[in-house]
Design a protein around this motif. Structure first.
Motif, PDB file in Angstrom:
ATOM      1  N   ASP A   1       0.833  -1.205   0.000  1.00 20.37           N
ATOM      2  CA  ASP A   1       0.000   0.000   0.000  1.00 20.37           C
ATOM      3  C   ASP A   1       0.870   1.257   0.000  1.00 20.37           C
ATOM      4  OD1 ASP A   1      -2.254  -1.501  -0.019  1.00 20.37           O
ATOM      5  OD2 ASP A   1      -2.707  -1.296   2.129  1.00 20.37           O
ATOM      6  N   LEU A   2       1.936   1.219   0.836  1.00 22.28           N
ATOM      7  CA  LEU A   2       2.835   2.381   0.901  1.00 22.28           C
ATOM      8  C   LEU A   2       3.513   2.626  -0.441  1.00 22.28           C
ATOM      9  CD1 LEU A   2       4.864   2.091   4.259  1.00 22.28           C
ATOM     10  CD2 LEU A   2       3.055   3.709   3.681  1.00 22.28           C
ATOM     11  N   ILE A   3       3.971   1.538  -1.064  1.00 23.70           N
ATOM     12  CA  ILE A   3       4.677   1.675  -2.349  1.00 23.70           C
ATOM     13  C   ILE A   3       3.731   2.197  -3.428  1.00 23.70           C
ATOM     14  CG2 ILE A   3       5.858   0.406  -4.197  1.00 23.70           C
ATOM     15  CD1 ILE A   3       6.875  -1.532  -2.023  1.00 23.70           C
ATOM     16  N   ALA A   4       2.478   1.730  -3.363  1.00 25.83           N
ATOM     17  CA  ALA A   4       1.497   2.185  -4.358  1.00 25.83           C
ATOM     18  C   ALA A   4       1.299   3.695  -4.247  1.00 25.83           C
ATOM     19  CB  ALA A   4       0.176   1.452  -4.165  1.00 25.83           C
ATOM     20  N   ALA A   5       1.350   4.210  -3.003  1.00 27.48           N
ATOM     21  CA  ALA A   5       1.149   5.643  -2.802  1.00 27.48           C
ATOM     22  C   ALA A   5       2.416   6.428  -3.135  1.00 27.48           C
ATOM     23  CB  ALA A   5       0.737   5.905  -1.348  1.00 27.48           C
ATOM     24  N   ASP A   6       3.599   5.802  -2.907  1.00 24.11           N
ATOM     25  CA  ASP A   6       4.863   6.499  -3.146  1.00 24.11           C
ATOM     26  C   ASP A   6       5.935   5.480  -3.544  1.00 24.11           C
ATOM     27  OD1 ASP A   6       7.213   7.885  -3.121  1.00 24.11           O
ATOM     28  OD2 ASP A   6       7.127   8.479  -1.012  1.00 24.11           O
ATOM     29  N   PRO A   7       6.228   5.368  -4.837  1.00 20.55           N
ATOM     30  CA  PRO A   7       7.187   4.357  -5.304  1.00 20.55           C
ATOM     31  C   PRO A   7       8.576   4.511  -4.687  1.00 20.55           C
ATOM     32  CG  PRO A   7       5.969   5.301  -7.154  1.00 20.55           C
ATOM     33  CD  PRO A   7       5.606   6.118  -5.938  1.00 20.55           C
ATOM     34  N   LEU A   8       8.936   5.689  -4.203  1.00 25.03           N
ATOM     35  CA  LEU A   8      10.269   5.879  -3.609  1.00 25.03           C
ATOM     36  C   LEU A   8      10.429   5.106  -2.300  1.00 25.03           C
ATOM     37  CD1 LEU A   8      10.975   9.655  -4.259  1.00 25.03           C
ATOM     38  CD2 LEU A   8      11.881   7.659  -5.466  1.00 25.03           C
ATOM     39  N   VAL A   9       9.302   4.705  -1.717  1.00 25.80           N
ATOM     40  CA  VAL A   9       9.347   3.945  -0.459  1.00 25.80           C
ATOM     41  C   VAL A   9      10.166   2.664  -0.627  1.00 25.80           C
ATOM     42  CG1 VAL A   9       7.897   2.499   1.030  1.00 25.80           C
ATOM     43  CG2 VAL A   9       7.252   4.867   0.587  1.00 25.80           C
ATOM     44  N   LEU A  10      10.078   2.033  -1.790  1.00 24.31           N
ATOM     45  CA  LEU A  10      10.782   0.758  -1.988  1.00 24.31           C
ATOM     46  C   LEU A  10      12.295   0.947  -1.846  1.00 24.31           C
ATOM     47  CD1 LEU A  10      10.630  -2.233  -2.533  1.00 24.31           C
ATOM     48  CD2 LEU A  10      10.473  -1.763  -4.986  1.00 24.31           C
ATOM     49  N   SER A  11      12.826   2.045  -2.361  1.00 23.43           N
ATOM     50  CA  SER A  11      14.269   2.298  -2.223  1.00 23.43           C
ATOM     51  C   SER A  11      14.646   2.479  -0.759  1.00 23.43           C
ATOM     52  CB  SER A  11      14.676   3.546  -2.996  1.00 23.43           C
ATOM     53  OG  SER A  11      14.322   3.402  -4.336  1.00 23.43           O
ATOM     54  N   ARG A  12      13.792   3.119  -0.001  1.00 22.60           N
ATOM     55  CA  ARG A  12      14.102   3.301   1.430  1.00 22.60           C
ATOM     56  C   ARG A  12      14.051   1.962   2.164  1.00 22.60           C
ATOM     57  NH1 ARG A  12      10.135   7.425   3.708  1.00 22.60           N
ATOM     58  NH2 ARG A  12      11.291   7.058   5.634  1.00 22.60           N
ATOM     59  N   ILE A  13      13.111   1.116   1.772  1.00 25.04           N
ATOM     60  CA  ILE A  13      13.036  -0.224   2.380  1.00 25.04           C
ATOM     61  C   ILE A  13      14.304  -1.019   2.030  1.00 25.04           C
ATOM     62  CG2 ILE A  13      11.808  -2.438   2.303  1.00 25.04           C
ATOM     63  CD1 ILE A  13       9.218  -0.821   1.926  1.00 25.04           C
ATOM     64  N   GLU A  14      14.732  -0.893   0.783  1.00 25.15           N
ATOM     65  CA  GLU A  14      15.941  -1.611   0.363  1.00 25.15           C
ATOM     66  C   GLU A  14      17.142  -1.195   1.211  1.00 25.15           C
ATOM     67  OE1 GLU A  14      16.321  -0.719  -3.769  1.00 25.15           O
ATOM     68  OE2 GLU A  14      14.813  -2.189  -4.376  1.00 25.15           O
ATOM     69  N   GLN A  15      17.229   0.108   1.551  1.00 23.34           N
ATOM     70  CA  GLN A  15      18.376   0.565   2.357  1.00 23.34           C
ATOM     71  C   GLN A  15      18.389  -0.087   3.734  1.00 23.34           C
ATOM     72  OE1 GLN A  15      18.241   4.851   2.335  1.00 23.34           O
ATOM     73  NE2 GLN A  15      18.469   4.893   0.105  1.00 23.34           N
ATOM     74  N   ILE A  16      17.218  -0.400   4.239  1.00 21.54           N
ATOM     75  CA  ILE A  16      17.128  -1.079   5.543  1.00 21.54           C
ATOM     76  C   ILE A  16      17.393  -2.573   5.380  1.00 21.54           C
ATOM     77  CG2 ILE A  16      15.512  -1.751   7.393  1.00 21.54           C
ATOM     78  CD1 ILE A  16      14.085   0.963   6.909  1.00 21.54           C
ATOM     79  N   VAL A  17      16.751  -3.155   4.376  1.00 23.71           N
ATOM     80  CA  VAL A  17      16.705  -4.615   4.280  1.00 23.71           C
ATOM     81  C   VAL A  17      17.986  -5.208   3.669  1.00 23.71           C
ATOM     82  CG1 VAL A  17      15.473  -6.528   3.175  1.00 23.71           C
ATOM     83  CG2 VAL A  17      14.174  -4.638   4.191  1.00 23.71           C
ATOM     84  N   HIS A  18      18.542  -4.568   2.649  1.00 28.68           N
ATOM     85  CA  HIS A  18      19.642  -5.216   1.924  1.00 28.68           C
ATOM     86  C   HIS A  18      20.894  -5.483   2.769  1.00 28.68           C
ATOM     87  CE1 HIS A  18      17.833  -4.483  -2.349  1.00 28.68           C
ATOM     88  NE2 HIS A  18      17.053  -5.170  -1.546  1.00 28.68           N
ATOM     89  N   PRO A  19      21.302  -4.556   3.666  1.00 31.32           N
ATOM     90  CA  PRO A  19      22.449  -4.902   4.524  1.00 31.32           C
ATOM     91  C   PRO A  19      22.150  -6.103   5.430  1.00 31.32           C
ATOM     92  CG  PRO A  19      22.037  -2.539   4.559  1.00 31.32           C
ATOM     93  CD  PRO A  19      20.872  -3.162   3.855  1.00 31.32           C
ATOM     94  N   LEU A  20      20.916  -6.232   5.883  1.00 32.99           N
ATOM     95  CA  LEU A  20      20.550  -7.372   6.738  1.00 32.99           C
ATOM     96  C   LEU A  20      20.540  -8.667   5.934  1.00 32.99           C
ATOM     97  CD1 LEU A  20      17.657  -5.601   8.713  1.00 32.99           C
ATOM     98  CD2 LEU A  20      19.955  -6.143   9.564  1.00 32.99           C
TER      99      LEU A  20
END
Ligand SMILES: CC(C)(COP(=O)(O)OP(=O)(O)OC[C@H]1O[C@@H](n2cnc3c(N)ncnc32)[C@H](O)[C@@H]1O)[C@@H](O)C(=O)NCCC(=O)NCCS
Ligand SMILES: Nc1ncnc2c1ncn2[C@@H]1O[C@H](COP(=O)(O)OP(=O)(O)OP(=O)(O)O)[C@@H](O)[C@H]1O
Length: 197
Positions: free
Chosen positions: A70-89
């Motif tokens: 839902d968040l990504i649908a409202a703002d596609p830039l959210v996915l990049s911010r999620i990636e910054q959190i998730v990818h190092p983990l």
């Protein structure tokens, strides 16, 4: 020595299904999407940072994929911010697996292998592929993504033709039998020609 084989392919091309076939041939498997599932689950390492960054996305102690979508649908830039959190983990999870694996071949199922330049850490790469129509039908048949979400994910991924061109091996996932025969060929080639070469 463990031979590191990076398995990639665009959304819905058959990575998970093909990865299981490598396991059937005696390979160890690390799966990036499965690592994300562990990170999002109750007690998972991504939960605190996701709670802080996106209040409301954690439901009953776990990161909600529906809420993310839902968040990504409202703002596609959210996915990049999620990636910054998730990818190092995700990278840390992979490192832990690599440290303990003892198989002759370890398969790393990584959707964004080329996009994130992960191929430099692999000894060889294999890409799964199917026609665009089959790909779309498979993703839509799962019923977990809207057409818009599918198109957005596709747009973020390297085109299939480029992935194929960069890969050492290409596996067509048109039928299960054909894919399994190709997996067996790849494993045979690695064991005969690349391991300890
Ligand atoms: C976007 C989310 C909520 C979709 O969840 P959903 O359960 O519907 O799909 P699932 O996680 O099984 O992913 C399906 C496929 O989408 C593609 N995909 C997922 N995330 C991304 C991304 N950030 N960029 C490009 N493609 C992606 C991959 O091909 C993946 O195999 C989820 O994928 C997510 O949280 N992604 C961010 C984490 C990430 O980058 N994962 C990619 C592997 S590290
Ligand atoms: N070789 C094959 N022959 C026929 N159907 C296949 C084959 N490989 C995969 N499929 C089907 O395609 C669909 C998607 O497969 P799978 O989940 O393995 O893809 P994926 O690349 O891991 O997907 P995603 O990128 O979304 O995580 C599934 O329904 C699966 O049964």
């Amino acid at each position: 020595m463990t031979f590191r084989l990076g398995l990639t392919g665009s959304i819905g091309m058959g990575k998970s299904t093909t990865a299981r076939m490598f396991v059937d041939e005696g390979c160890a498997l690390w799966d990036a999407d499965a690592a994300v599932h562990r990170l999002y689950a109750v007690g998972g390492a991504a939960v605190p940072a996701m709670t802080a960054a996106f209040p409301g996305v954690v439901v009953n102690g776990a990161v909600s994929r529906a809420a993310i979508k839902d968040l990504i649908a409202a703002d596609p830039l959210v996915l990049s911010r999620i990636e910054q959190i998730v990818h190092p983990l995700v990278a840390a999870d992979r490192k832990a697996f690599s440290a303990e694996t003892v198989s002759d071949i370890a398969v790393y199922d990584i959707p964004l292998l080329f996009e994130n330049r992960g191929e430099s850490q692999m000894d060889a790469t294999v890409c799964v592929t199917a026609t665009p129509d089959i790909q779309r039908d498979r993703v839509m048949a799962r019923g977990t993504m809207s057409e818009e979400q599918f198109q957005m994910i596709l747009a973020k991924q390297m085109p299939d033709a480029e992935k194929r061109a960069r890969s050492d091996y290409v596996i067509e996932t048109d039928t299960l039998e054909h894919a399994r025969a190709q997996v067996q060929d790849v494993v045979r080639d690695i064991r005969e020609n690349r391991l300890n070469a």
